[in-house]
Design a protein around this motif. Structure first.
Motif, mmCIF file in Angstrom:
data_model
loop_
_atom_site.group_PDB
_atom_site.id
_atom_site.type_symbol
_atom_site.label_atom_id
_atom_site.label_comp_id
_atom_site.label_asym_id
_atom_site.label_seq_id
_atom_site.Cartn_x
_atom_site.Cartn_y
_atom_site.Cartn_z
ATOM 1 N N VAL A 1 15.091 54.416 28.923
ATOM 2 C CA VAL A 1 14.016 55.177 28.656
ATOM 3 C C VAL A 1 14.405 55.882 27.356
ATOM 4 C CG1 VAL A 1 13.049 57.398 29.626
ATOM 5 C CG2 VAL A 1 13.094 55.510 31.098
ATOM 6 N N LYS A 2 15.584 56.704 27.349
ATOM 7 C CA LYS A 2 15.860 57.441 25.976
ATOM 8 C C LYS A 2 15.797 56.537 24.846
ATOM 9 C CE LYS A 2 19.359 60.371 24.212
ATOM 10 N NZ LYS A 2 19.297 59.812 22.647
ATOM 11 N N ALA A 3 16.151 55.396 24.886
ATOM 12 C CA ALA A 3 16.105 54.459 23.588
ATOM 13 C C ALA A 3 14.724 54.131 23.379
ATOM 14 C CB ALA A 3 17.015 53.271 24.250
ATOM 15 N N LEU A 4 13.780 53.742 24.350
ATOM 16 C CA LEU A 4 12.367 53.628 24.153
ATOM 17 C C LEU A 4 11.804 54.714 23.387
ATOM 18 C CD1 LEU A 4 11.641 51.625 27.496
ATOM 19 C CD2 LEU A 4 11.725 50.382 25.132
ATOM 20 N N LEU A 5 11.958 56.043 24.047
ATOM 21 C CA LEU A 5 11.588 57.078 23.582
ATOM 22 C C LEU A 5 12.117 57.228 21.987
ATOM 23 C CD1 LEU A 5 11.639 59.450 26.647
ATOM 24 C CD2 LEU A 5 9.450 58.565 25.492
ATOM 25 N N ASP A 6 13.160 57.313 21.747
ATOM 26 C CA ASP A 6 13.747 57.352 20.431
ATOM 27 C C ASP A 6 13.112 56.304 19.343
ATOM 28 O OD1 ASP A 6 15.376 59.218 21.275
ATOM 29 O OD2 ASP A 6 17.309 58.265 21.485
ATOM 30 N N LYS A 7 12.766 55.117 19.845
ATOM 31 C CA LYS A 7 12.075 54.270 19.011
ATOM 32 C C LYS A 7 10.547 54.259 18.853
ATOM 33 C CE LYS A 7 15.259 50.298 19.461
ATOM 34 N NZ LYS A 7 15.086 49.932 18.172
ATOM 35 N N GLY A 8 9.995 55.720 19.593
ATOM 36 C CA GLY A 8 8.993 55.842 19.184
ATOM 37 C C GLY A 8 7.650 55.468 20.409
ATOM 38 N N PHE A 9 8.242 54.889 21.638
ATOM 39 C CA PHE A 9 7.201 54.406 22.460
ATOM 40 C C PHE A 9 6.958 55.668 23.323
ATOM 41 C CE2 PHE A 9 9.807 50.305 21.539
ATOM 42 C CZ PHE A 9 8.919 49.396 21.790
ATOM 43 N N LYS A 10 5.773 55.519 23.743
ATOM 44 C CA LYS A 10 5.365 56.517 25.093
ATOM 45 C C LYS A 10 5.991 55.655 26.280
ATOM 46 C CE LYS A 10 1.161 58.392 23.184
ATOM 47 N NZ LYS A 10 1.344 57.435 22.099
ATOM 48 N N VAL A 11 6.508 56.516 27.336
ATOM 49 C CA VAL A 11 7.096 55.995 28.547
ATOM 50 C C VAL A 11 6.688 56.678 29.895
ATOM 51 C CG1 VAL A 11 9.476 55.395 29.762
ATOM 52 C CG2 VAL A 11 9.225 55.248 27.048
ATOM 53 N N ALA A 12 6.451 55.848 30.822
ATOM 54 C CA ALA A 12 6.147 56.372 32.072
ATOM 55 C C ALA A 12 7.182 55.859 32.982
ATOM 56 C CB ALA A 12 4.811 56.128 32.633
ATOM 57 N N VAL A 13 7.600 56.920 33.960
ATOM 58 C CA VAL A 13 8.752 56.569 35.135
ATOM 59 C C VAL A 13 8.250 57.155 36.369
ATOM 60 C CG1 VAL A 13 10.918 57.112 35.638
ATOM 61 C CG2 VAL A 13 10.567 56.987 33.179
ATOM 62 N N ILE A 14 8.421 56.418 37.125
ATOM 63 C CA ILE A 14 8.133 56.501 38.799
ATOM 64 C C ILE A 14 9.295 56.778 39.525
ATOM 65 C CG2 ILE A 14 6.823 55.976 40.806
ATOM 66 C CD1 ILE A 14 5.079 54.525 38.896
ATOM 67 N N SER A 15 9.400 57.852 40.528
ATOM 68 C CA SER A 15 10.434 58.066 41.253
ATOM 69 C C SER A 15 10.054 58.781 42.323
ATOM 70 C CB SER A 15 11.815 58.683 40.634
ATOM 71 O OG SER A 15 12.682 58.931 41.489
ATOM 72 N N ARG A 16 10.689 58.455 43.669
ATOM 73 C CA ARG A 16 10.433 59.336 44.779
ATOM 74 C C ARG A 16 11.078 60.441 44.857
ATOM 75 N NH1 ARG A 16 12.347 54.493 48.961
ATOM 76 N NH2 ARG A 16 13.940 54.205 47.513
ATOM 77 N N ASP A 17 12.003 60.846 43.894
ATOM 78 C CA ASP A 17 12.852 62.033 43.994
ATOM 79 C C ASP A 17 12.459 62.889 42.445
ATOM 80 O OD1 ASP A 17 14.912 63.925 44.067
ATOM 81 O OD2 ASP A 17 16.378 62.776 44.583
ATOM 82 N N ASN A 18 11.845 63.935 42.784
ATOM 83 C CA ASN A 18 11.341 64.888 41.660
ATOM 84 C C ASN A 18 12.559 65.333 40.919
ATOM 85 O OD1 ASN A 18 9.127 65.958 40.236
ATOM 86 N ND2 ASN A 18 9.993 67.916 40.897
#
Length: 243
Positions: free
Chosen positions: A22-39
């Motif tokens: 996630v961090k690498a994708l964001l650093d490359k300029g992507f928008k990223v979505a993450v889903i988790s049961r644990d907020n």
């Protein structure tokens, strides 16, 4: 399509492997979505990524391990981000060492299979249609090498669960040989850890994240398995562009 126009759904993005991706994708300029049961894990992830990229991270609470839960959170996802162009799946858990098979219950085996295989299958079934028919889209599985050997005594169910996920990925490559979406697998044959918990031979989750983000960014291969056996392999992959 520029990175800024692409939205990556990172399944398992709040975990050790996923957070580096996630961090690498964001650093490359992507928008990223993450889903988790644990907020609380999502909040920790938001604190981990680069502050300058945080506005490009969408987090949602939901359960992708059940068909009903995955369908519900998919609708919330699409309302939040509008579209998904890429998916990276790093679902599962990092370790199981409950003992030899004769000491285990059927319930325990079911839990292992549910955690490693069922969540991978359900999330693929629900989210794959979002990217399936577009040659500019990607779906990347991150798997482990535990399915090919017993890592040490007492880890047998981990081998069984990991092997089922490897088999599922093979089935997808062969059942969908001509699907337009770029369908790839990065198979990690060693441990992955945070920088402060590194052990000899382990991969830094940030280095792994950079390699996976590079694969997603280039989208120039499909139906390929990329084995990573050591940090040296990963370094070669990143610096020489072997992905």
């Amino acid at each position: 399509m520029s990175n800024a126009d692409r939205v990556v759904l990172a399944l398992g993005g709040a975990g050790t492997v996923g957070s580096g991706i996630v961090k690498a994708l964001l650093d490359k300029g992507f928008k990223v979505a993450v889903i988790s049961r644990d907020n609380s894990r999502l909040e920790k992830l938001r604190g981990f990524v680069s502050p300058s990229t945080r506005d490009n991270l969408t987090t949602l609470v939901g359960n992708v391990g059940s068909e009903e839960g995955a369908e519900v959170v998919k609708q919330s996802l699409l309302k939040s981000v509008g579209k998904v162009t890429d998916i990276v799946s790093s679902l599962g858990f990092s370790w199981w060492q409950g003992g030899p098979p004769h000491t285990q219950t059927l319930k325990e085996l079911h839990w292992v299979i549910e955690t490693l295989l069922f969540s991978t299958f359900v999330s693929w079934k629900v989210f794959f249609p979002l990217v399936r028919d577009d040659p500019n889209c990607t779906y990347t599985f991150i798997t482990g090498g535990a399915g090919e050997k017993l890592l040490m005594p007492g880890t047998g169910f981990l081998t069984v669960g990991a092997a089922s996920t490897l088999a599922f990925c093979q089935v997808l490559r062969e059942e969908y040989p001509e699907v337009p979406c770029k369908l790839n697998q990065v198979k990690i044959n060693t441990g992955v850890a945070l920088p402060e918990r590194m052990a000899p031979g382990y991969l830094n989750h940030l280095d792994l994240g950079e390699a996976v983000a590079t694969l997603v960014e280039r989208k120039n291969t499909t139906h390929t398995v990329f084995p990573v056996n050591s940090p040296a392999d990963l370094k070669t992959v990143i610096l020489e562009g072997n992905l």
